[in-house]
Design a protein around this motif. Structure first.
Motif, PDB file in Angstrom:
ATOM      1  N   GLY A 208       0.855  -1.186   0.000  1.00  0.00           N
ATOM      2  CA  GLY A 208       0.000   0.000   0.000  1.00  0.00           C
ATOM      3  C   GLY A 208       0.887   1.231   0.000  1.00  0.00           C
ATOM      4  O   GLY A 208       1.898   1.282  -0.709  1.00  0.00           O
ATOM      5  N   ASN A 209       0.532   2.200   0.812  1.00  0.00           N
ATOM      6  CA  ASN A 209       1.278   3.465   0.804  1.00  0.00           C
ATOM      7  C   ASN A 209       2.745   3.285   1.165  1.00  0.00           C
ATOM      8  O   ASN A 209       3.635   3.703   0.426  1.00  0.00           O
TER       9      ASN A 209
ATOM     10  N   ARG B 140      -3.719  -8.023  -2.317  1.00  0.00           N
ATOM     11  CA  ARG B 140      -4.805  -8.856  -2.849  1.00  0.00           C
ATOM     12  C   ARG B 140      -5.316  -8.294  -4.171  1.00  0.00           C
ATOM     13  O   ARG B 140      -5.508  -9.024  -5.127  1.00  0.00           O
ATOM     14  N   ASN B 141      -5.510  -6.989  -4.223  1.00  0.00           N
ATOM     15  CA  ASN B 141      -5.951  -6.344  -5.465  1.00  0.00           C
ATOM     16  C   ASN B 141      -4.723  -5.999  -6.296  1.00  0.00           C
ATOM     17  O   ASN B 141      -4.296  -4.842  -6.373  1.00  0.00           O
TER      18      ASN B 141
ATOM     19  N   ALA C 203       4.014  -5.291   5.497  1.00  0.00           N
ATOM     20  CA  ALA C 203       3.547  -3.897   5.500  1.00  0.00           C
ATOM     21  C   ALA C 203       2.033  -3.817   5.360  1.00  0.00           C
ATOM     22  O   ALA C 203       1.510  -2.930   4.689  1.00  0.00           O
TER      23      ALA C 203
ATOM     24  N   GLN D  27      -4.467  -6.994   9.961  1.00  0.00           N
ATOM     25  CA  GLN D  27      -4.260  -8.055   8.966  1.00  0.00           C
ATOM     26  C   GLN D  27      -2.981  -8.837   9.234  1.00  0.00           C
ATOM     27  O   GLN D  27      -2.705  -9.847   8.574  1.00  0.00           O
TER      28      GLN D  27
ATOM     29  N   SER E  67       2.555  -0.973  12.838  1.00  0.00           N
ATOM     30  CA  SER E  67       2.522  -0.238  14.107  1.00  0.00           C
ATOM     31  C   SER E  67       1.999  -1.110  15.236  1.00  0.00           C
ATOM     32  O   SER E  67       0.979  -1.779  15.083  1.00  0.00           O
TER      33      SER E  67
ATOM     34  N   ASN F 155       8.976   6.334   7.402  1.00  0.00           N
ATOM     35  CA  ASN F 155       7.866   7.166   6.924  1.00  0.00           C
ATOM     36  C   ASN F 155       7.903   7.173   5.395  1.00  0.00           C
ATOM     37  O   ASN F 155       8.837   6.628   4.788  1.00  0.00           O
TER      38      ASN F 155
HETATM   39  N1  NAP Z   1       1.727   4.925   5.723  1.00  0.00           N
HETATM   40  C1  NAP Z   1       2.760   5.237   6.500  1.00  0.00           C
HETATM   41  O1  NAP Z   1       3.294   6.353   6.472  1.00  0.00           O
HETATM   42  C2  NAP Z   1       3.339   4.192   7.422  1.00  0.00           C
HETATM   43  C3  NAP Z   1       4.580   4.443   8.043  1.00  0.00           C
HETATM   44  C4  NAP Z   1       5.111   3.466   8.872  1.00  0.00           C
HETATM   45  C5  NAP Z   1       4.436   2.295   9.101  1.00  0.00           C
HETATM   46  N2  NAP Z   1       3.224   2.097   8.520  1.00  0.00           N
HETATM   47  C6  NAP Z   1       2.533   0.825   8.780  1.00  0.00           C
HETATM   48  O2  NAP Z   1       2.526   0.122   7.574  1.00  0.00           O
HETATM   49  C7  NAP Z   1       1.342  -0.651   7.471  1.00  0.00           C
HETATM   50  C8  NAP Z   1       0.654  -0.324   6.162  1.00  0.00           C
HETATM   51  O3  NAP Z   1       0.313   1.042   6.146  1.00  0.00           O
HETATM   52  P1  NAP Z   1      -0.154   1.736   4.803  1.00  0.00           P
HETATM   53  O4  NAP Z   1      -0.395   3.155   5.119  1.00  0.00           O
HETATM   54  O5  NAP Z   1       0.781   1.389   3.712  1.00  0.00           O
HETATM   55  O6  NAP Z   1      -1.548   1.002   4.597  1.00  0.00           O
HETATM   56  P2  NAP Z   1      -2.288   0.652   3.238  1.00  0.00           P
HETATM   57  O7  NAP Z   1      -2.017   1.710   2.235  1.00  0.00           O
HETATM   58  O8  NAP Z   1      -3.683   0.310   3.588  1.00  0.00           O
HETATM   59  O9  NAP Z   1      -1.509  -0.662   2.752  1.00  0.00           O
HETATM   60  C9  NAP Z   1      -1.770  -1.936   3.249  1.00  0.00           C
HETATM   61  C10 NAP Z   1      -1.809  -2.857   2.065  1.00  0.00           C
HETATM   62  O10 NAP Z   1      -1.909  -4.191   2.505  1.00  0.00           O
HETATM   63  C11 NAP Z   1      -2.621  -4.908   1.491  1.00  0.00           C
HETATM   64  N3  NAP Z   1      -3.119  -6.125   2.105  1.00  0.00           N
HETATM   65  C12 NAP Z   1      -4.126  -6.272   2.978  1.00  0.00           C
HETATM   66  N4  NAP Z   1      -4.278  -7.561   3.314  1.00  0.00           N
HETATM   67  C13 NAP Z   1      -3.330  -8.243   2.628  1.00  0.00           C
HETATM   68  C14 NAP Z   1      -2.970  -9.601   2.555  1.00  0.00           C
HETATM   69  N5  NAP Z   1      -3.619 -10.543   3.246  1.00  0.00           N
HETATM   70  N6  NAP Z   1      -1.939  -9.936   1.763  1.00  0.00           N
HETATM   71  C15 NAP Z   1      -1.267  -9.008   1.045  1.00  0.00           C
HETATM   72  N7  NAP Z   1      -1.573  -7.692   1.079  1.00  0.00           N
HETATM   73  C16 NAP Z   1      -2.588  -7.322   1.871  1.00  0.00           C
HETATM   74  C17 NAP Z   1      -3.692  -3.934   1.028  1.00  0.00           C
HETATM   75  O11 NAP Z   1      -4.024  -4.134  -0.328  1.00  0.00           O
HETATM   76  P3  NAP Z   1      -5.209  -5.147  -0.753  1.00  0.00           P
HETATM   77  O12 NAP Z   1      -6.437  -4.694  -0.025  1.00  0.00           O
HETATM   78  O13 NAP Z   1      -5.270  -4.981  -2.240  1.00  0.00           O
HETATM   79  O14 NAP Z   1      -4.741  -6.487  -0.344  1.00  0.00           O
HETATM   80  C18 NAP Z   1      -2.984  -2.590   1.137  1.00  0.00           C
HETATM   81  O15 NAP Z   1      -2.464  -2.185  -0.109  1.00  0.00           O
HETATM   82  C19 NAP Z   1       0.491  -0.330   8.689  1.00  0.00           C
HETATM   83  O16 NAP Z   1       0.657  -1.353   9.615  1.00  0.00           O
HETATM   84  C20 NAP Z   1       1.083   0.954   9.197  1.00  0.00           C
HETATM   85  O17 NAP Z   1       0.998   1.030  10.591  1.00  0.00           O
HETATM   86  C21 NAP Z   1       2.667   2.991   7.674  1.00  0.00           C
END
Ligand code: NAP
Length: 285
Positions: A26-27, A52-53, A84, A89, A113, A136
């Motif tokens: 994801g992000n 998944r998507n 990530a 999940q 997190s 980040n």
């Molecule tokens: N964003 C930040 O700045 C940041 C910084 C540090 C840490 N984090 C941590 O990183 C994690 C993700 O954050 P994010 O902001 O990137 O969230 P996000 O954009 O929602 O990304 C999560 C991704 O996981 C995928 N996913 C969900 N279930 C899955 C599975 N069973 N197998 C494979 N992929 C799967 C989702 O795509 P599908 O629905 O298509 O599967 C989605 O693209 C979180 O735990 C967050 O705490 C984020």
């Protein structure tokens, strides 16, 4: 898998199969993938991305990344597995891949997190080295502040985490108990500083600049302020003293901001984020 020990080996002896998998692109996963390739240490073909998507990764597939909707297959093809996904999940993904994890080969790095190393190892139920990383999204530009933690003495996990995240910004190893506060200060913190830049640009518009100019001027000013602190190693207040003349315009503006609660708002926001970050993951799913 072979060690990835020199910057030049990625150009000369790249292995036939990708070596780093990001499960949950994801992000942050997408930003990390782009930053790793920008570092020159990894080719896109060294990195496997899952979600998944998987259609939503078509642009990355076009850039040469391997994209899959199968976490198990991705794990089998990699030696470093970066998890990530969203906190809720995480357990499902760890249980899904545990059969494919080989203690002789794999290291798991989690950017999720709030999930402790002990909790993740309980899900994996094998002696796999696990480290946590809190980056980040500036990983994409190799400007992240990334905090790392491993169990005391787990040099393999920490070493692998450094090997990856040193490519995409500054890293610091901290005690695991500080990973939740690190989330608030460094991961959420990026948004706090971005909002500060936006606020400054809005002020700039009100005093006469076009929005695009105001944003560039605010952002570059923020970059300069950060560089003064990081490059000179001086406390911000010392640099502030250098720009505040008595009865001048800077101190007048600063004091007005403080009267309106500027520092207090930032401190309270960081504390609130830390409290929230501590409750994002549960082992009971
Ligand atoms: N964003 C930040 O700045 C940041 C910084 C540090 C840490 N984090 C941590 O990183 C994690 C993700 O954050 P994010 O902001 O990137 O969230 P996000 O954009 O929602 O990304 C999560 C991704 O996981 C995928 N996913 C969900 N279930 C899955 C599975 N069973 N197998 C494979 N992929 C799967 C989702 O795509 P599908 O629905 O298509 O599967 C989605 O693209 C979180 O735990 C967050 O705490 C984020």
């Amino acid at each position: 898998m072979a060690n990835h020990d020199s910057a030049s080996d990625s150009q000369t002896t790249r292995p036939a199969i990708p070596r780093l998998a990001i499960l949950g692109t994801g992000n942050i996963g997408r930003a990390l993938a782009c930053g790793l390739v920008a570092s020159g240490r990894y080719a896109a073909s060294d990195v496997i991305l899952t979600r998944r998507n998987v259609d939503r990764l078509a642009d990355l597939a076009d850039q040469g990344f391997t994209v899959l909707d199968d976490n198990r297959q991705a794990t089998r093809q990699a030696s470093t597995v970066v998890v990530a996904v969203e906190p809720l999940q995480l357990n499902g993904v760890l249980r899904e891949i545990r059969e494919d994890l080989d203690p002789e080969v794999h290291v798991v790095l989690s950017v999720v997190s709030g999930a402790s190393i002990a909790a993740m190892q309980a899900q994996i139920d094998k002696a796999i080295p696990v480290a946590r990383a809190m980056p980040n999204t500036a990983v994409a530009l190799r400007q992240s502040m990334t905090c790392l933690a491993a169990r005391p003495g787990d040099d393999r996990a920490l070493g692998r985490a450094r090997e990856v995240f040193d490519q995409v910004g500054m890293t610091v190893a901290i005690d695991e108990e500080k990973m939740v506060p690190a989330t608030a200060l460094c991961a959420c913190g990026l948004a706090f500083f971005l909002r500060s830049v936006r606020a400054a640009s809005q002020g700039g518009i009100e005093i006469g600049f076009h929005p695009e100019d105001a944003l560039t001027m605010a952002a570059q000013t923020a970059l300069g302020a950060a560089a003064l602190v990081l490059d000179r190693g001086r406390h911000p207040e010392r640099e502030i003293d250098a720009v505040t003349t008595p009865r001048g315009c800077t101190i007048a503006g600063l004091n007005e901001m403080e009267h309106q609660g500027f520092s207090s708002a930032m401190i309270k926001g960081i504390v609130t984020s830390a409290i929230k970050a501590d409750s994002l993951y549960t082992r009971d799913d």
